[in-house]
Design a protein around this motif. Structure first.
Motif, PDB file in Angstrom:
ATOM      1  N   VAL A 130      50.554  43.676 -54.216  1.00  0.00           N
ATOM      2  CA  VAL A 130      51.908  43.833 -53.674  1.00  0.00           C
ATOM      3  C   VAL A 130      52.703  42.545 -53.842  1.00  0.00           C
ATOM      4  N   LEU A 131      52.063  41.414 -53.613  1.00  0.00           N
ATOM      5  CA  LEU A 131      52.763  40.139 -53.595  1.00  0.00           C
ATOM      6  C   LEU A 131      52.803  39.441 -54.952  1.00  0.00           C
ATOM      7  N   ASP A 132      51.966  39.880 -55.884  1.00  0.00           N
ATOM      8  CA  ASP A 132      51.919  39.215 -57.184  1.00  0.00           C
ATOM      9  C   ASP A 132      52.791  39.894 -58.235  1.00  0.00           C
ATOM     10  N   ALA A 133      53.639  40.832 -57.815  1.00  0.00           N
ATOM     11  CA  ALA A 133      54.518  41.503 -58.775  1.00  0.00           C
ATOM     12  C   ALA A 133      55.481  40.486 -59.383  1.00  0.00           C
ATOM     13  N   PRO A 134      55.652  40.502 -60.709  1.00  0.00           N
ATOM     14  CA  PRO A 134      56.557  39.537 -61.350  1.00  0.00           C
ATOM     15  C   PRO A 134      58.003  39.748 -60.913  1.00  0.00           C
ATOM     16  N   ALA A 135      58.716  38.669 -60.744  1.00  0.00           N
ATOM     17  CA  ALA A 135      60.113  38.744 -60.308  1.00  0.00           C
ATOM     18  C   ALA A 135      60.998  37.954 -61.260  1.00  0.00           C
ATOM     19  N   THR A 136      62.204  38.469 -61.492  1.00  0.00           N
ATOM     20  CA  THR A 136      63.196  37.754 -62.288  1.00  0.00           C
ATOM     21  C   THR A 136      63.987  36.838 -61.365  1.00  0.00           C
ATOM     22  N   GLY A 137      65.034  36.254 -61.868  1.00  0.00           N
ATOM     23  CA  GLY A 137      65.838  35.370 -61.044  1.00  0.00           C
ATOM     24  C   GLY A 137      66.989  36.061 -60.348  1.00  0.00           C
ATOM     25  N   GLU A 138      66.982  37.402 -60.325  1.00  0.00           N
ATOM     26  CA  GLU A 138      68.064  38.123 -59.655  1.00  0.00           C
ATOM     27  C   GLU A 138      67.938  37.960 -58.137  1.00  0.00           C
ATOM     28  N   GLU A 185      60.046  33.168 -27.400  1.00  0.00           N
ATOM     29  CA  GLU A 185      59.997  32.469 -28.682  1.00  0.00           C
ATOM     30  C   GLU A 185      58.574  32.003 -28.976  1.00  0.00           C
ATOM     31  N   ARG A 186      58.180  32.131 -30.221  1.00  0.00           N
ATOM     32  CA  ARG A 186      56.872  31.626 -30.628  1.00  0.00           C
ATOM     33  C   ARG A 186      56.992  31.019 -32.015  1.00  0.00           C
ATOM     34  N   SER A 187      56.069  30.145 -32.352  1.00  0.00           N
ATOM     35  CA  SER A 187      56.036  29.514 -33.669  1.00  0.00           C
ATOM     36  C   SER A 187      54.862  30.077 -34.446  1.00  0.00           C
ATOM     37  N   VAL A 188      55.139  30.527 -35.678  1.00  0.00           N
ATOM     38  CA  VAL A 188      54.111  31.170 -36.492  1.00  0.00           C
ATOM     39  C   VAL A 188      53.983  30.412 -37.820  1.00  0.00           C
ATOM     40  N   PRO A 189      52.777  29.999 -38.173  1.00  0.00           N
ATOM     41  CA  PRO A 189      52.599  29.295 -39.456  1.00  0.00           C
ATOM     42  C   PRO A 189      52.618  30.251 -40.639  1.00  0.00           C
ATOM     43  N   PHE A 190      52.913  29.731 -41.810  1.00  0.00           N
ATOM     44  CA  PHE A 190      52.846  30.513 -43.037  1.00  0.00           C
ATOM     45  C   PHE A 190      52.354  29.592 -44.153  1.00  0.00           C
ATOM     46  N   GLY A 191      51.940  30.188 -45.264  1.00  0.00           N
ATOM     47  CA  GLY A 191      51.316  29.425 -46.328  1.00  0.00           C
ATOM     48  C   GLY A 191      52.261  29.005 -47.436  1.00  0.00           C
ATOM     49  N   THR A 192      51.695  28.338 -48.436  1.00  0.00           N
ATOM     50  CA  THR A 192      52.472  27.809 -49.557  1.00  0.00           C
ATOM     51  C   THR A 192      53.160  28.891 -50.383  1.00  0.00           C
ATOM     52  N   PRO A 193      52.494  30.034 -50.679  1.00  0.00           N
ATOM     53  CA  PRO A 193      53.191  31.076 -51.456  1.00  0.00           C
ATOM     54  C   PRO A 193      54.479  31.560 -50.781  1.00  0.00           C
ATOM     55  N   ALA A 194      54.424  31.721 -49.453  1.00  0.00           N
ATOM     56  CA  ALA A 194      55.629  32.149 -48.734  1.00  0.00           C
ATOM     57  C   ALA A 194      56.695  31.067 -48.776  1.00  0.00           C
ATOM     58  N   LEU A 195      56.288  29.801 -48.654  1.00  0.00           N
ATOM     59  CA  LEU A 195      57.253  28.706 -48.710  1.00  0.00           C
ATOM     60  C   LEU A 195      57.944  28.667 -50.075  1.00  0.00           C
ATOM     61  N   ARG A 196      57.177  28.809 -51.138  1.00  0.00           N
ATOM     62  CA  ARG A 196      57.758  28.793 -52.477  1.00  0.00           C
ATOM     63  C   ARG A 196      58.748  29.943 -52.662  1.00  0.00           C
ATOM     64  N   ALA A 197      58.382  31.126 -52.182  1.00  0.00           N
ATOM     65  CA  ALA A 197      59.268  32.280 -52.314  1.00  0.00           C
ATOM     66  C   ALA A 197      60.548  32.076 -51.508  1.00  0.00           C
ATOM     67  N   LEU A 198      60.431  31.502 -50.316  1.00  0.00           N
ATOM     68  CA  LEU A 198      61.604  31.226 -49.488  1.00  0.00           C
ATOM     69  C   LEU A 198      62.510  30.199 -50.160  1.00  0.00           C
ATOM     70  N   ASP A 199      61.918  29.173 -50.740  1.00  0.00           N
ATOM     71  CA  ASP A 199      62.720  28.149 -51.418  1.00  0.00           C
ATOM     72  C   ASP A 199      63.480  28.753 -52.601  1.00  0.00           C
ATOM     73  N   ARG A 200      62.813  29.601 -53.381  1.00  0.00           N
ATOM     74  CA  ARG A 200      63.486  30.226 -54.521  1.00  0.00           C
ATOM     75  C   ARG A 200      64.653  31.086 -54.056  1.00  0.00           C
ATOM     76  N   TRP A 201      64.453  31.833 -52.968  1.00  0.00           N
ATOM     77  CA  TRP A 201      65.526  32.676 -52.436  1.00  0.00           C
ATOM     78  C   TRP A 201      66.675  31.826 -51.895  1.00  0.00           C
ATOM     79  N   CYS A 202      66.357  30.808 -51.111  1.00  0.00           N
ATOM     80  CA  CYS A 202      67.400  30.009 -50.473  1.00  0.00           C
ATOM     81  C   CYS A 202      68.174  29.143 -51.472  1.00  0.00           C
ATOM     82  N   ILE A 203      67.525  28.734 -52.552  1.00  0.00           N
ATOM     83  CA  ILE A 203      68.186  27.873 -53.537  1.00  0.00           C
ATOM     84  C   ILE A 203      68.903  28.670 -54.620  1.00  0.00           C
ATOM     85  N   HIS A 204      68.254  29.712 -55.114  1.00  0.00           N
ATOM     86  CA  HIS A 204      68.783  30.427 -56.278  1.00  0.00           C
ATOM     87  C   HIS A 204      69.342  31.818 -55.967  1.00  0.00           C
ATOM     88  N   GLY A 205      68.998  32.392 -54.814  1.00  0.00           N
ATOM     89  CA  GLY A 205      69.435  33.746 -54.520  1.00  0.00           C
ATOM     90  C   GLY A 205      70.465  33.845 -53.420  1.00  0.00           C
TER      91      GLY A 205
END
Length: 306
Positions: A130-138, A185-205
């Motif tokens: 589910v998470l490894d599906a290739p994505a374009t820059g759209e 309110e609670r704080s929830v950790p997440f991993g590097t793959p999620a961080l990378r995906a968030l950065d791509r969305w916030c910077i390029h999308g």
């Protein structure tokens, strides 16, 4: 013929719509229930008042049981009956507080038990697919990948995901601040793959979809407003449909999967409870049953003397 939806309470003439509206405000402001729960309870109360012919007169435990029996006969699910039982007890207690009932019949009403059906979950191979599906820059694909990664990485509810703002993501510590049920309110950790995906969305999308009214919302819709739960559900269903053998489920299925995989990986139950924002450990324990069932299925399939 138009029904008269007003009823007399002692010396007070109270309109049905006023009673329902006041009850809704009580649930929202004093009980601090979610908008979804308030809507459901208001609908339940209207159903009960329909059964009573629009009057509170004669409301006792027998009438409540009769109403619930009618719901059962109509084929309502156990979870719905349990919610309506809880609503009835809350409503009669509120009416007693307001002096609209001389006694509280809800105190005599037993609690409906819900069935503990095991939720469908992805196995770890399916989750990776589910998470490894290739994505374009759209922008849409960048957003969808980011929200899928975050849903699975954190196990947050879809409403919690939609309510996130950009500043709720702590990129230094890989933590997201979530406002859950009861405004806790609670704080929830997440991993590097999620961080990378968030950065791509916030910077390029996200910048390409931002509008004057976008505000601080982390995830946006195509028109620039805050994303809604229905859109997230469609994204999840569409991505799962691309994975062979994956069960058809929505965002809550990713939450179930994340919790199950955490426990299978060695996380303790209390930690998973904290991550998911469960008020009771009993709610979290269902995931131990999921893991046991998966282990039993694997054993029966693989062991020569199963």
């Amino acid at each position: 013929m138009v029904a008269d939806w007003s009823f007399e309470l002692g010396e007070l003439g109270v309109d049905r719509d006023e009673v329902v509206a006041e009850f809704g405000r009580y649930l929202q402001l004093e009980r601090d229930l979610s908008a979804h729960t308030v809507r459901a309870y208001v609908s339940d109360v209207n159903s009960l008042l329909d059964h009573l012919g629009g009057r509170l007169e004669g409301l006792d435990v027998g009438v409540l049981r009769e109403w619930l029996a009618g719901q059962h006969a109509a084929g309502k699910a156990r979870a719905t009956l349990a919610r309506r039982t809880a609503c009835a007890r809350t409503f009669t207690a509120y009416c007693r507080r307001r002096g609209w009932l001389e006694a509280d019949p809800g105190l005599l009403l037993g609690s409906a038990k819900t069935s503990r059906e095991l939720p469908a979950v992805l196995d770890q191979r399916q989750a990776e697919a589910v998470l490894d599906a290739p994505a374009t820059g759209e922008p849409k694909e960048l957003r969808d990948q980011a929200l899928l990664e975050l849903l699975y990485a954190t196990g947050v509810r879809v409403s919690e995901l939609c309510g996130l703002d950009v500043d709720d993501v702590d990129r230094e510590r890989n933590i997201v601040r979530v406002l859950g049920k009861g405004r806790k309110e609670r704080s929830v950790p997440f991993g590097t793959p999620a961080l990378r995906a968030l950065d791509r969305w916030c910077i390029h999308g996200r910048p390409r979809w931002m509008r004057a009214g976008s505000g601080p919302a982390l995830f946006l819709g195509v028109r620039g407003g805050r994303i809604d739960p229905g859109t997230v559900r469609r994204v999840v269903h569409a991505r799962l449909a691309q994975v062979e053998g994956a069960p058809d489920m929505g965002p809550h299925g990713l939450r179930h999967s994340a919790a199950t995989h955490l426990l299978e990986g060695g996380a303790d139950l209390r930690s998973v409870q904290e991550l998911l924002g469960h008020a009771s450990l009993n709610t979290t324990q269902i995931y131990t049953h999921v893991s046991i069932e998966r282990l039993r299925a694997a054993y029966q399939q693989a062991h020569p003397r199963a």
